[in-house]
Structures are given as C-alpha cells and as structure tokens.
Design a protein around this motif. Structure first.
Motif, PDB file in Angstrom:
ATOM      1  N   THR A  13       0.821  -1.219   0.000  1.00  0.00           N
ATOM      2  CA  THR A  13       0.000   0.000   0.000  1.00  0.00           C
ATOM      3  C   THR A  13       0.856   1.270   0.000  1.00  0.00           C
ATOM      4  O   THR A  13       0.316   2.369   0.100  1.00  0.00           O
ATOM      5  N   ARG A  14       2.167   1.128  -0.127  1.00  0.00           N
ATOM      6  CA  ARG A  14       3.065   2.275  -0.100  1.00  0.00           C
ATOM      7  C   ARG A  14       2.843   3.147  -1.337  1.00  0.00           C
ATOM      8  O   ARG A  14       2.613   2.645  -2.444  1.00  0.00           O
ATOM      9  N   VAL A  15       2.896   4.447  -1.161  1.00  0.00           N
ATOM     10  CA  VAL A  15       2.762   5.401  -2.264  1.00  0.00           C
ATOM     11  C   VAL A  15       3.961   6.349  -2.237  1.00  0.00           C
ATOM     12  O   VAL A  15       4.545   6.607  -1.189  1.00  0.00           O
ATOM     13  N   LEU A  42      -7.621  -1.412  -2.465  1.00  0.00           N
ATOM     14  CA  LEU A  42      -7.555  -0.145  -3.196  1.00  0.00           C
ATOM     15  C   LEU A  42      -7.900   1.034  -2.287  1.00  0.00           C
ATOM     16  O   LEU A  42      -7.280   2.106  -2.375  1.00  0.00           O
ATOM     17  N   MET A  43      -8.876   0.853  -1.392  1.00  0.00           N
ATOM     18  CA  MET A  43      -9.205   1.924  -0.449  1.00  0.00           C
ATOM     19  C   MET A  43      -8.007   2.232   0.445  1.00  0.00           C
ATOM     20  O   MET A  43      -7.736   3.403   0.760  1.00  0.00           O
ATOM     21  N   ALA A  44      -7.273   1.203   0.863  1.00  0.00           N
ATOM     22  CA  ALA A  44      -6.104   1.419   1.719  1.00  0.00           C
ATOM     23  C   ALA A  44      -5.029   2.214   0.984  1.00  0.00           C
ATOM     24  O   ALA A  44      -4.369   3.080   1.574  1.00  0.00           O
ATOM     25  N   PHE A  60      -5.068  -0.974   7.603  1.00  0.00           N
ATOM     26  CA  PHE A  60      -5.547  -2.350   7.556  1.00  0.00           C
ATOM     27  C   PHE A  60      -7.061  -2.421   7.732  1.00  0.00           C
ATOM     28  O   PHE A  60      -7.721  -3.280   7.131  1.00  0.00           O
ATOM     29  N   LEU A  61      -7.650  -1.530   8.530  1.00  0.00           N
ATOM     30  CA  LEU A  61      -9.104  -1.531   8.674  1.00  0.00           C
ATOM     31  C   LEU A  61      -9.793  -1.282   7.341  1.00  0.00           C
ATOM     32  O   LEU A  61     -10.856  -1.847   7.062  1.00  0.00           O
TER      33      LEU A  61
END
Length: 269
Positions: free
Chosen positions: A8-10, A38-40, A191-192
């Motif tokens: 999930t790193r950007v 994708l939301m994360a 993670f949620l």
C-alpha cells in the motif's frame, strides 16, 4: 515492514498532488484488485495531506472500473481543512482512466478514550474454535487474496458457506487477520480499510460465490484497534434484481467496536 505495508506504499510525485503506487497482485480476486486494498492505497495517499490527523474517521468510495496489478497513480485534493476534521478527495487511475474515487474525512482518535456508549461485541467462539474457509479460493489461489487474509468462521457460518443449511440468512461471523507469514501491518487504520471489504460477499450463503463488484462503500473508523485478530459480523438485508447490500462491523481483541461499513454491490454478473 509487512507485505501489506509495502503493497500500500505510495510515492509522491513532483507537484505534491499525485502519488505513484505499484498494486500488488497478491491482493487480486480473480482478475481484479480487492476493493478494500484499493481503499487502503487511496487512503495512504490522501492522509499525507492531513498531517496531525492520521485517522480516516469517515470515508466513502465509488468503484468505477476494475483495477489490475502493476503501476497506478493517485490524484489527491484537500477540500476543506479544519481544526478537528480535514476533508480530502483521492482518485486512483491506471493508463489514464479513473478507477476508484473516494472522499475521506480525517481526524485524530484518542486510543485511550472510553466510549459513552457502545453496542456489545458479538459472543463468538475464539478463532481456534472456528473453521477456516474462503469460497473465493479457487479464484485467488494460495498466492492471491486468500493467502493474504486468514478468516475463521464460526461453526454456524461455516455450515452456511458450505451450503449445509436450508434457506440460510445472509450473515457471516468470525475472526480475521493478516496472514502471519506476511507480517503484522504497522498501520492499523490502513488495515481496517482492507478488513471492512475482506470477507466473501454475504450472498455467498444464498448462492454459490461469483463475481460481486462493489458499486459504493462507506466506512467509519470508530477506534484505534489493539494488535491481534479482528472479530467480524456481516449481514445483508436484501438481495434482489442483481443488487445486494452488505453491512460489516469489526471489534478488536479488547471487544471495542473499531470499524463499521456498508456497501451496495452487484451480483450475478
């Protein structure tokens, strides 16, 4: 760093509004990336614009097209800055096409805060008394999404998913966690976002599992979870004419309600 944290790193681009991401094929379901994953990713990019407000207290996402693994970009924008809440917009794209767009209200939750009132956590057997199963495994394989999230269903839920109950209600209950081999996610808020969309569709107990794309999903972060498995309860109120709804609640190991979600999705496509 866990696999989820890496996945999930950007990376910020020059103008400060765009972020680059590399979508991990381990979060595929079939040929499309899981919506919670994708939301994360979107959330991590957007929250860079709200320093001091690290928690997505309320978020709403629209899923326009499926996303695939590989390079992607996230466009971010601050809609309103406030002392306690900052409202942000983030849109994920691949090959110049917008795929998912979301609005995120960011704030700060006190991990020590005691609730004035909260509904009781469901009375569930512990994970070791539950059974693992994922009707999506044939579509994901061990290296796909089923290998990223471990799900432990109560005996009653397992019987529903195994189609051993006549006229089952669309309801799931049990526990979930990131696969231990992937490492413990460092960011519980990120993670949620995945966890609220990690379960098989609730219509799986009504008919054999099939592709069930989310159209819109709204979720609320209610508390910062303690490390450990999350207890879940999911239910649907109506499945008709190719549409179904799904509500999910998550509790941490201390029995605190940490997330709520509701989505509208298509079925039978």
């Amino acid at each position: 760093m866990s696999r989820f944290d890496r996945a999930t790193r950007v990376r910020p681009e020059d103008d400060g509004r765009w972020y680059a991401a590399d979508l991990d094929p381990g979060y595929l379901i079939g040929t499309a990336m899981n919506g919670g994953y994708l939301m994360a990713v979107l959330q991590r990019a957007a929250l860079h614009l709200a320093p001091g407000q690290p928690h997505p207290v309320s978020s709403s996402y629209h899923f326009l097209r499926p996303a695939g693994p590989g390079p992607a970009r996230v466009r971010t924008e601050v809609l309103k800055t406030g002392r306690t809440v900052t409202t942000l917009r983030a849109t994920l794209s691949q090959d110049g096409r917008d795929l998912v767009t979301g609005h995120i209200s960011a704030g700060r939750l006190d991990p020590r805060a005691a609730p004035d009132y909260t509904a009781a956590a469901p009375d569930l057997p512990p994970p070791e008394a539950c059974r693992r199963m994922d009707p999506r495994r044939s579509a994901t394989g061990e290296d796909g999404f089923s290998g990223r999230i471990e799900q432990y269903f109560t005996p009653r839920t397992w019987e529903r998913l195994a189609r051993r109950t006549e006229a089952p209600e669309p309801e799931l209950a049990g526990h979930l966690r990131a696969a231990p081999g992937d490492g413990e996610p460092a960011d519980p808020a990120a993670f949620l976002a995945l966890a609220v969309d990690a379960l098989p569709p609730v219509v799986s107990v009504v008919r054999p599992w099939r592709w069930a794309p989310t159209v819109e999903l709204t979720w609320h972060m209610r508390a910062v979870p303690e490390p450990g498995p999350l207890a879940f309860r999911a239910e649907g109120r109506s499945a008709a004419d190719g549409w179904f709804d799904e509500s999910v609640e998550l509790w941490d190991v201390k029995g605190r309600l940490v997330a709520q979600a509701r989505q509208l999705a298509r079925s039978g496509l």
